[in-house]
Design an enzyme around this catalytic site. Structure first.
Site, mmCIF file in Angstrom:
data_model
loop_
_atom_site.group_PDB
_atom_site.id
_atom_site.type_symbol
_atom_site.label_atom_id
_atom_site.label_comp_id
_atom_site.label_asym_id
_atom_site.label_seq_id
_atom_site.Cartn_x
_atom_site.Cartn_y
_atom_site.Cartn_z
ATOM 1 N N ASP A 179 0.847 -1.200 0.000
ATOM 2 C CA ASP A 179 0.000 0.000 0.000
ATOM 3 C C ASP A 179 0.885 1.253 0.000
ATOM 4 O O ASP A 179 1.820 1.372 0.803
ATOM 5 C CB ASP A 179 -0.889 -0.030 1.261
ATOM 6 C CG ASP A 179 -1.937 1.051 1.235
ATOM 7 O OD1 ASP A 179 -3.090 0.743 0.891
ATOM 8 O OD2 ASP A 179 -1.605 2.216 1.559
ATOM 9 N N GLU A 230 -4.757 2.448 -4.336
ATOM 10 C CA GLU A 230 -3.290 2.546 -4.239
ATOM 11 C C GLU A 230 -2.714 1.303 -3.572
ATOM 12 O O GLU A 230 -1.671 1.326 -2.962
ATOM 13 C CB GLU A 230 -2.819 3.815 -3.528
ATOM 14 C CG GLU A 230 -3.562 4.403 -2.364
ATOM 15 C CD GLU A 230 -4.224 3.516 -1.346
ATOM 16 O OE1 GLU A 230 -5.148 2.768 -1.725
ATOM 17 O OE2 GLU A 230 -3.856 3.603 -0.156
HETATM 18 N N1 LIG Z 1 -4.547 9.495 -8.456
HETATM 19 C C1 LIG Z 1 -5.171 8.425 -8.059
HETATM 20 N N2 LIG Z 1 -5.518 8.292 -6.758
HETATM 21 C C2 LIG Z 1 -6.129 7.170 -6.356
HETATM 22 C C3 LIG Z 1 -6.453 6.127 -7.252
HETATM 23 N N3 LIG Z 1 -7.056 5.142 -6.557
HETATM 24 C C4 LIG Z 1 -7.120 5.536 -5.284
HETATM 25 N N4 LIG Z 1 -6.564 6.769 -5.135
HETATM 26 C C5 LIG Z 1 -6.438 7.592 -3.933
HETATM 27 O O1 LIG Z 1 -5.672 6.946 -2.974
HETATM 28 C C6 LIG Z 1 -5.944 7.585 -1.721
HETATM 29 C C7 LIG Z 1 -5.904 6.554 -0.618
HETATM 30 O O2 LIG Z 1 -6.059 7.215 0.569
HETATM 31 P P1 LIG Z 1 -6.173 6.512 1.969
HETATM 32 O O3 LIG Z 1 -6.918 5.214 1.853
HETATM 33 O O4 LIG Z 1 -6.720 7.517 2.932
HETATM 34 O O5 LIG Z 1 -4.721 6.092 2.344
HETATM 35 P P2 LIG Z 1 -3.373 6.925 2.395
HETATM 36 O O6 LIG Z 1 -3.590 8.391 2.253
HETATM 37 O O7 LIG Z 1 -2.457 6.310 1.391
HETATM 38 O O8 LIG Z 1 -2.857 6.653 3.838
HETATM 39 P P3 LIG Z 1 -2.166 5.355 4.419
HETATM 40 O O9 LIG Z 1 -2.623 4.179 3.580
HETATM 41 O O10 LIG Z 1 -2.645 5.245 5.824
HETATM 42 O O11 LIG Z 1 -0.698 5.556 4.346
HETATM 43 C C8 LIG Z 1 -7.305 8.257 -1.859
HETATM 44 O O12 LIG Z 1 -7.134 9.651 -1.821
HETATM 45 C C9 LIG Z 1 -7.768 7.834 -3.240
HETATM 46 O O13 LIG Z 1 -8.497 8.859 -3.909
HETATM 47 C C10 LIG Z 1 -6.108 6.298 -8.632
HETATM 48 O O14 LIG Z 1 -6.346 5.455 -9.482
HETATM 49 N N5 LIG Z 1 -5.473 7.452 -8.976
#
Ligand SMILES: Nc1nc2c(ncn2[C@@H]2O[C@H](COP(=O)(O)OP(=O)(O)OP(=O)(O)O)[C@@H](O)[C@H]2O)c(=O)[nH]1
Length: 312
Positions: A179, A230
Site C-alpha cells: 500500500d 493505491e
Molecule cells: N490518483 C489516483 N488516486 C487514487 C487512485 N485510486 C485511489 N486513489 C487515492 O488513494 C488515496 C488513498 O487514501 P487513503 O486510503 O486515505 O490512504 P493513504 O492516504 O495512502 O494513507 P495510508 O494508507 O494510511 O498511508 C485516496 O485519496 C484515493 O483517492 C487512482 O487510481 N489514482
C-alpha cells in the site's frame, strides 16, 4: 493455408496433395482417423479435408472427436470439408450433423476444388484475425487500465486455482499486500494526474521486482496485480519459506529508491510503501485467511511508521 488431408488411399492423397500444393497450400496427410486426431492435437490447421469411408474410424466419427477436442478451447473452430466418392443427400446431412462445414465429391472438377479452397482461405484469414482480436480483448479484460498490471478479477481467478493446487500438493503459498503511504496527501499536494503517474511508476517497479524474482528462480510463478486504488499485491505461489520476506524487503527498498518526491510523506520526503507479507506453509484452509493475515501485517507496518514490511 495449412491443410490436414485425411484419406486412407495414399494414391488419392498424393494426387490431392500435389493439386493443393500447386495452389500454394501446405499439406499434411493422415492415413486414418486416429492419425488425423493425433496430428490435430499437435499442430494447427486452417482446414481439414476429411474422407468419409475409411477402415476403422470413419470420417464422421473422426470429425465428432475433433470437434469434442476443440470444445475445450473457446473460439476454436477448424473448417472441415468432407470429401467422398458417394455424393448422396444422406451423406451431406450426416456430414453436417457430425460437425462438418461443407461437402465435396471426389469426382468434382478441379475448378470446384479450387473455388472451395479460395472460399476457405478467406474464412481462414478471417478466423486468424478474429482469434487475434479475441486474444487482445481477453488480455485487456484481465489488465488494469491505468497501470497495465493484472486487475483484481484476473488475480482472483489465478489465485483460486493456484491456492487449490498448493493445498492439494501441500506447497507453501505467500501473498504480499502493498500500500502506497500517505497517498491521499500525494493527490492533495501534486494533483490527481500526478497521482496516476505515481501509481504507474510504483506498479512498474513492483512488476520489475516480480520479474527479477522469477528470473532468479527465487519465486517461480510470482506475479503482481493491482488490488484496487493505491493497493497492490504480489502472489507467490511456490517459494521456500522466508522468500516472501526477501521479496517484501526488495519491494520496500525499490520503491523508496525511485525517489519520487512526496513532501507530505514527512519522515521520508519520497514515495514509500508499506507491505504485509503472509506465508502459509503448507497451504491449508481458505485463501481468504491468507488475505486477512496479509492485511493485518500491512496495518502493523503502517502503525509501526510506514516504509517497511511486516511478515509472519
Ligand atoms: N490518483 C489516483 N488516486 C487514487 C487512485 N485510486 C485511489 N486513489 C487515492 O488513494 C488515496 C488513498 O487514501 P487513503 O486510503 O486515505 O490512504 P493513504 O492516504 O495512502 O494513507 P495510508 O494508507 O494510511 O498511508 C485516496 O485519496 C484515493 O483517492 C487512482 O487510481 N489514482
Amino acid at each position: 493455408m495449412k491443410i490436414l488431408l485425411v484419406d486412407d488411399s495414399r494414391a488419392i492423397a498424393m494426387v490431392t496433395t500435389a493439386r493443393l500444393e500447386s495452389y500454394g497450400h501446405e499439406v499434411r496427410h493422415a492415413i486414418n482417423g486416429q492419425t488425423a486426431i493425433d496430428l490435430f492435437q499437435s499442430d494447427h490447421f486452417d482446414l481439414i479435408l476429411m474422407d468419409i469411408e475409411m477402415p476403422g474410424m470413419n470420417g464422421f466419427e473422426t470429425t465428432t472427436r475433433i470437434r469434442a477436442q476443440e470444445g475445450h478451447e473457446p473460439w476454436a473452430w477448424t473448417p472441415i470439408i468432407f470429401v467422398t466418392a458417394t455424393d448422396s443427400d444422406t451423406n451431406l446431412v450426416t456430414a453436417i450433423e457430425a460437425g462438418g462445414d461443407d461437402f465435396i465429391s471426389k469426382s468434382s472438377p478441379e475448378s470446384v476444388l479450387q473455388a472451395k479452397m479460395k472460399a476457405m482461405t478467406r474464412i481462414a484469414a478471417l478466423r486468424a484475425r478474429l482469434a487475434q482480436a479475441n486474444g487482445k480483448l481477453q488480455d485487456q479484460a484481465n489488465r488494469d487500465g491505468l497501470t497495465g498490471l493484472l486487475n483484481r478479477r484476473a488475480m482472483d481467478l489465478r489465485v483460486d486455482s493456484l491456492w487449490e493446487e498448493a493445498v492439494r500438493l501441500g506447497k507453501p503459498f505467500s501473498l504480499l499486500m502493498i500500500d502506497v503511504d500517505n497517498f491521499k496527501k500525494y493527490n492533495d499536494h501534486y494533483g490527481h494526474q500526478a497521482g496516476d503517474e505515481c501509481l504507474c511508476a510504483v506498479a512498474a517497479c513492483i512488476e520489475r521486482v516480480a520479474v527479477q524474482a522469477n528470473e532468479d528462480q527465487m519465486a517461480p510463478g510470482v506475479f503482481a496485480a493491482r488490488y484496487g486504488g493505491e493497493e497492490f499485491s504480489l502472489v507467490i505461489p511456490d517459494a521456500a519459506a522466508g522468500v516472501h520476506v526477501g521479496i517484501a524487503m526488495a519491494v520496500v527498498e525499490a520503491i523508496a529508491a525511485l525517489a519520487i518526491e512526496h513532501t507530505s510523506n514527512e519522515a521520508w520526503g519520497v514515495v514509500t510503501v508499506s507491505v504485509g507479507a503472509a506465508c502459509v506453509t503448507p497451504a491449508n484452509g481458505l485463501v481468504k485467511q491468507v488475505f486477512r493475515l496479509a492485511d493485518e501485517l500491512l496495518y502493523q507496518a503502517k502503525d509501526a511508521g510506514r516504509n517497511r514490511h511486516e511478515s509472519n
